[in-house]
Design an enzyme around this catalytic site. Structure first.
Site, PDB file in Angstrom:
ATOM      1  N   LYS A  44     -35.656  52.897  47.271  1.00  0.00           N
ATOM      2  CA  LYS A  44     -35.260  51.529  47.582  1.00  0.00           C
ATOM      3  C   LYS A  44     -35.299  50.661  46.327  1.00  0.00           C
ATOM      4  O   LYS A  44     -36.161  50.840  45.459  1.00  0.00           O
ATOM      5  CB  LYS A  44     -36.209  50.972  48.644  1.00  0.00           C
ATOM      6  N   LYS A  49     -38.630  52.917  40.919  1.00  0.00           N
ATOM      7  CA  LYS A  49     -37.958  54.100  40.348  1.00  0.00           C
ATOM      8  C   LYS A  49     -37.899  54.015  38.836  1.00  0.00           C
ATOM      9  O   LYS A  49     -38.200  54.986  38.141  1.00  0.00           O
ATOM     10  CB  LYS A  49     -36.523  54.224  40.879  1.00  0.00           C
ATOM     11  N   LYS A  75     -28.508  47.442  38.155  1.00  0.00           N
ATOM     12  CA  LYS A  75     -29.403  46.482  37.492  1.00  0.00           C
ATOM     13  C   LYS A  75     -29.721  46.894  36.063  1.00  0.00           C
ATOM     14  O   LYS A  75     -30.240  46.097  35.284  1.00  0.00           O
ATOM     15  CB  LYS A  75     -30.708  46.342  38.284  1.00  0.00           C
ATOM     16  N   ASP A 163     -30.635  52.450  48.384  1.00  0.00           N
ATOM     17  CA  ASP A 163     -30.197  51.604  49.490  1.00  0.00           C
ATOM     18  C   ASP A 163     -28.714  51.807  49.803  1.00  0.00           C
ATOM     19  O   ASP A 163     -28.279  51.610  50.934  1.00  0.00           O
ATOM     20  CB  ASP A 163     -30.392  50.119  49.141  1.00  0.00           C
TER      21      ASP A 163
END
Length: 334
Positions: A44, A49, A75, A163
């Site tokens: 998620k 991570k 990101k 996700d």
């Protein structure tokens, strides 16, 4: 003046068409060098991570392994953590810029080194201007052109957002591009929901003849409440490491400090994780249904005691719920 107004309906239609396109088949299909372990890490967003991977890759390099870390999360936070907060140029933005200039992309344009780790970011499209999953696909196509399957690495670690369930982010599982998957989660329902979804994807493609398996679960911010361990037992995967919920780790992660090093007090933890990752076999998980997943938690925390109350037509009409004269024809008895 009217010509300067963009056709938003046409723009919306093209975006929808792109989102529904099937992934191109010109995706890397060649076999990597036999000794290379390609491992996709899913979890998620915000679960840790990037923190886990940056420190794991750094520890592996300290142990003498050749490691390539590829950030596949829009990101771009994986390499930022490795490079102390410095954002490196992404493959997608570099490719776009080079193409406009009529130049070819070179390794040195997109791949950078620190602490023995080779790292790059795939990146993603600008907000509202394309599909992130297709950006992943285009990025891997470029990697193949750069010679991906001829590179000499012991480990290639791929950081994927769990996700998102579209084909681009599921590429390593769907196309057997990785040998195994590692999940990162915590003791909360939302992160375990994502982990369970990834297990479902692995199982789905195994039924279609795929070979990717789940090597195990890394529990981040472990508060010892036990839900993540219970999840791992339920889906039949091992726990590779439990990284504690610790203020020192939180501060160092926020300040882009690497703790996956023998010089750190957390070095032994990441050394053990590196050893576990290297030998963990890819296993076939047994994903849970929704009730099974909720059953890992106290029913008071998940709404398990809630009884669904059906809505009525009068509820939906609200203030317009006053009875209306019927148009039905009623006949008097003869």
């Amino acid at each position: 003046m009217k010509d300067d107004v963009p056709d938003l309906k046409d723009f919306d239609r093209r975006l929808r068409d792109e989102a529904h396109e099937e992934p191109t088949l010109e995706v890397p299909q060649g076999e990597p060098k036999s000794k290379t372990q390609i491992i996709a890490i899913y979890g998620k967003g915000g679960i840790g991570k990037s923190f886990t991977l940056a420190n794991l890759s750094h520890m592996m390099a300290e142990q003498g392994k050749r490691v390539l870390l590829i950030g596949c999360d829009p990101k771009s936070d994986t390499t930022s953590l490795l490079f102390g907060g410095k954002a490196c140029p992404t493959i997608i933005e570099t490719s776009t810029r080079k193409n406009l200039a009529g130049e070819a992309v070179k390794i040195g344009d997109v791949c950078f080194k620190r602490g023995g780790v080779f790292a790059m970011e795939l990146g993603g499209p600008e907000v509202g201007r394309g599909c992130g999953g297709r950006g992943i696909i285009h990025g891997f196509e470029l990697l193949e052109k750069l010679g991906f399957h001829d590179w000499d690495f012991d480990y290639v670690l791929l950081d994927f957002l769990g996700d998102v369930v579209c084909g681009g982010f599921g590429l390593p599982i769907a196309r057997d591009m990785a040998q195994k998957v590692i999940l990162v989660a915590s003791n909360d329902l939302q992160s375990l929901y994502v982990a369970n979804n990834v297990c479902s994807a692995v199982e789905y493609f195994r039924k279609l003849g795929g070979n990717v398996g789940v090597a195990g679960l890394v529990i981040n911010k472990d508060d010892h409440s036990g839900e993540a361990q219970a999840f791992a037992r339920a889906v039949n995967i091992p726990v590779l490491a439990a990284i504690p919920q610790d203020d020192d780790l939180r501060r160092k992660s926020a300040n882009y400090q690497i703790v996956g090093s023998a010089a750190s007090q957390w070095g032994d933890l990441f050394a053990e994780l590196a050893d576990a990752v290297s030998v963990a076999p890819p296993v076939r998980p047994a994903p849970l249904d929704q009730d099974g997943l909720l059953g890992l938690f106290d029913s008071k925390d998940t709404g398990g005691d809630i009884v669904l109350e059906p809505a009525t037509d009068a509820d939906m009409r609200g203030k317009y719920a006053a009875p209306r004269a019927s148009l039905e024809v009623v006949y008097d008895d003869a």
